[in-house]
Design an enzyme around this catalytic site. Sequence first.
Site, short mmCIF file in Angstrom:
data_model
loop_
_atom_site.label_atom_id
_atom_site.label_comp_id
_atom_site.label_asym_id
_atom_site.label_seq_id
_atom_site.Cartn_x
_atom_site.Cartn_y
_atom_site.Cartn_z
N GLU A 64 62.63 28.53 -24.64
CA GLU A 64 62.12 29.89 -24.76
C GLU A 64 60.83 29.96 -23.96
OE1 GLU A 64 61.36 31.35 -28.74
OE2 GLU A 64 60.67 33.27 -27.94
N ARG A 290 64.66 15.24 -33.31
CA ARG A 290 63.51 15.78 -32.62
C ARG A 290 62.54 14.65 -32.33
NH1 ARG A 290 62.03 21.01 -32.80
NH2 ARG A 290 59.85 21.11 -32.23
N LYS A 300 55.19 24.14 -29.75
CA LYS A 300 54.50 25.10 -28.88
C LYS A 300 53.54 25.98 -29.66
CE LYS A 300 58.35 26.34 -27.05
NZ LYS A 300 59.42 27.07 -26.35
P1 ATP Z 1 58.72 24.36 -30.33
O1 ATP Z 1 58.86 24.19 -31.80
O2 ATP Z 1 57.79 23.42 -29.70
O3 ATP Z 1 58.50 25.77 -29.91
P2 ATP Z 1 61.37 24.85 -29.72
O4 ATP Z 1 62.54 24.08 -30.18
O5 ATP Z 1 61.15 26.16 -30.37
O6 ATP Z 1 60.13 23.93 -29.79
P3 ATP Z 1 62.50 25.69 -27.28
O7 ATP Z 1 61.84 26.20 -26.07
O8 ATP Z 1 63.33 26.60 -28.08
O9 ATP Z 1 61.36 25.08 -28.18
O10 ATP Z 1 63.29 24.35 -26.97
C1 ATP Z 1 64.09 24.14 -25.84
C2 ATP Z 1 64.93 22.93 -26.08
O11 ATP Z 1 64.11 21.78 -26.24
C3 ATP Z 1 65.76 23.05 -27.33
O12 ATP Z 1 67.08 22.65 -27.03
C4 ATP Z 1 65.11 22.15 -28.31
O13 ATP Z 1 66.03 21.59 -29.18
C5 ATP Z 1 64.47 21.09 -27.42
N1 ATP Z 1 63.30 20.53 -28.07
C6 ATP Z 1 62.18 21.20 -28.44
N2 ATP Z 1 61.31 20.39 -29.07
C7 ATP Z 1 61.89 19.17 -29.09
C8 ATP Z 1 61.50 17.89 -29.60
N3 ATP Z 1 60.32 17.71 -30.22
N4 ATP Z 1 62.34 16.85 -29.43
C9 ATP Z 1 63.50 17.01 -28.80
N5 ATP Z 1 63.94 18.18 -28.30
C10 ATP Z 1 63.15 19.25 -28.44
MG MG Z 2 62.79 27.58 -30.19
#
Ligand code: ATP
Ligand code: MG
Length: 591
Positions: A64, A290, A300
């Site tokens: 995102e 994760r 983020k």
């Molecule tokens: P955040 O909580 O940091 O905003 P998010 O999952 O909301 O993380 P996205 O931009 O939606 O962030 O994530 C893009 C991709 O990266 C998704 O497929 C998510 O599963 C993966 N991802 C995000 N954080 C992690 C993590 N800590 N470990 C492994 N994969 C991750």
């Molecule tokens: Mg997300």
Amino acid sequence: MTEASLVSRTEACLAVRFRHPSSVIRPVSDTAPTRSLDFIREMVAEDVATGRFGRAPATRFPPEPNGFLHMGHAKSICLNFGIAKEYGGSCNLRFDDTNPLTEDVRYVDSIKRDVQWLGFQWTNEYYASDYFEKLYEIAELLVTKGKAYVDDQTEEQIRTNRGTVTSAGTPSPWRDRSVEENLTLLRGMKAGEFPDGSKVLRAKIDMAHPNMIMRDPLLLRIRRDAHHYRRGTEWKIFPFYDFAHGLSDAIEGITRSLCTLEFKDNREIYDWLVREAGFENPPTQIEFARLELDYTVLSKRKLLRLVNEGHVKGWDDPRMPTIAGMRRRGVRPEAIRDFAETIGVARKDARVEIAIFEHAVRNDLNMEVPRVLAVLKPLKVVLTNYPEGPGEMLEAQNYPHDVPKTGTRQIPFSRELYIDADDFMENPPKKFFRLSPGNEVRLRFGYIIKCEEVIKDAAGNIVELRCTYDPETKSGGANAGKKVKGTIQWVSAPHALSCEVRLYDRLFKLPDPDDVPEGQDFISALNPDSLVIIPDAKVEPTVANDAVGSRYQFERVGYFYSEPEDSTPGKLVFNRIVGLRDSWAKEVAKG
Ligand code: ATP
Ligand code: MG
């Protein structure tokens, strides 16, 4: 095979060497050794062998655009792009941009840059916001099939009426609207006839479903006046995550949709939606752990707070666990890819010790970067028996491990030098093998010197050492083979370059920054000493003409990167990428 035998050797060593006092789960139990397949690759290999999807493996990385990418994303990037590469498939970069309130093109640009910097190229660049029309068609299809309805309850009422894990939910009073009424209302939502929050589109599944997510999940909400960074104000209804995600995968022909474990319960709605929408051979979701790294936060939302509240200088502050921060600090993409491979892909959540990451960084730099001499805490040394005048040039090895290939350089030596203040002690303990009154030490690539006199200022601070040198002890001299216990780095005082050195340390004091007392949050766990600036360090002059963005090992000190943005022609700034060893492990050992 036992769990223990699954641990790769490096990891096993690290796990023992870097264990810190709190009980941390290391990424071992489910981590396949690098050479055998992890559970996701096993599934993909089977897809290929059985032709399950009737198409080549297709993955996607779906960020995102509401912040910069961090190390957790790097893990997901290496996994998704890695699988596509290894199995002759494709990997899309898809911006999951369905929330107009938080997203921005600035983040889109940073994400593209970071993925490419990590060494990956996407097959297609897609945007979920380009699928809004398609998703709307599917919404109408669901309504027509009697599988979705417009609900006038507030989000609050919907939440309360969802029930609990032990009790069924209460059906909405609007649940049994006719298809015609639902279609009219849905079209009205799309046309901007209703205010935000007055209606939502919900799937009609089962208000007593054991999986709470399946109790008539929300599909579309109204954001009538919001400005979307790509769609402007033209689009009025925005999909929830569950509605957008699986269907976007299906639209792109993804085969395996890899996501983190917290989405496990969402798999059922994922499957329900792609099936009801009529996709053939739809993608399926696989969850993996994760990444959580000690002494930092990988979220983020939290990283945004650090930026907005001014705890760091920006998303690319070298202390940030963002890709941009790592790059700015001087870490190479190779190290991040090696790290991702070392930790592997697990089915259970586990925190990873930061030492494992630092090990990958050192390992990568060790064979890659030249050595130079630098002194962070300069202490003047005058060699009283060395001739006045211009001095001489000494030959120094650039890479101790491969001299013939990479050669040597000439570094100036003269009567006045700087050594590191920490390499001198006036009253040394027994095992101190560096310089002290009456004792000898070897200068790297140079002579053996002996401390004859300590000069202090009025306040009693040591300001200069008077030493003598033995001219026969340099390489090729009659006394060259003479052994002393310590060797220290130095720079020639009149020739050395003054530079600023930025020593970065862990951003947080606690392995898990959320592990703070009641009433506090992760901000209170910040490490006040995460940045120490040394305004006037000294480095040998050979680096003067290197491009900014060069990396070095300062011998006996650590790995450094000439700061790409803040260095000026008159004054270099160096970021410490990583120390030579884990200084925190030492402190823990000392107790
Ligand atoms: P955040 O909580 O940091 O905003 P998010 O999952 O909301 O993380 P996205 O931009 O939606 O962030 O994530 C893009 C991709 O990266 C998704 O497929 C998510 O599963 C993966 N991802 C995000 N954080 C992690 C993590 N800590 N470990 C492994 N994969 C991750
Ligand atoms: Mg997300």
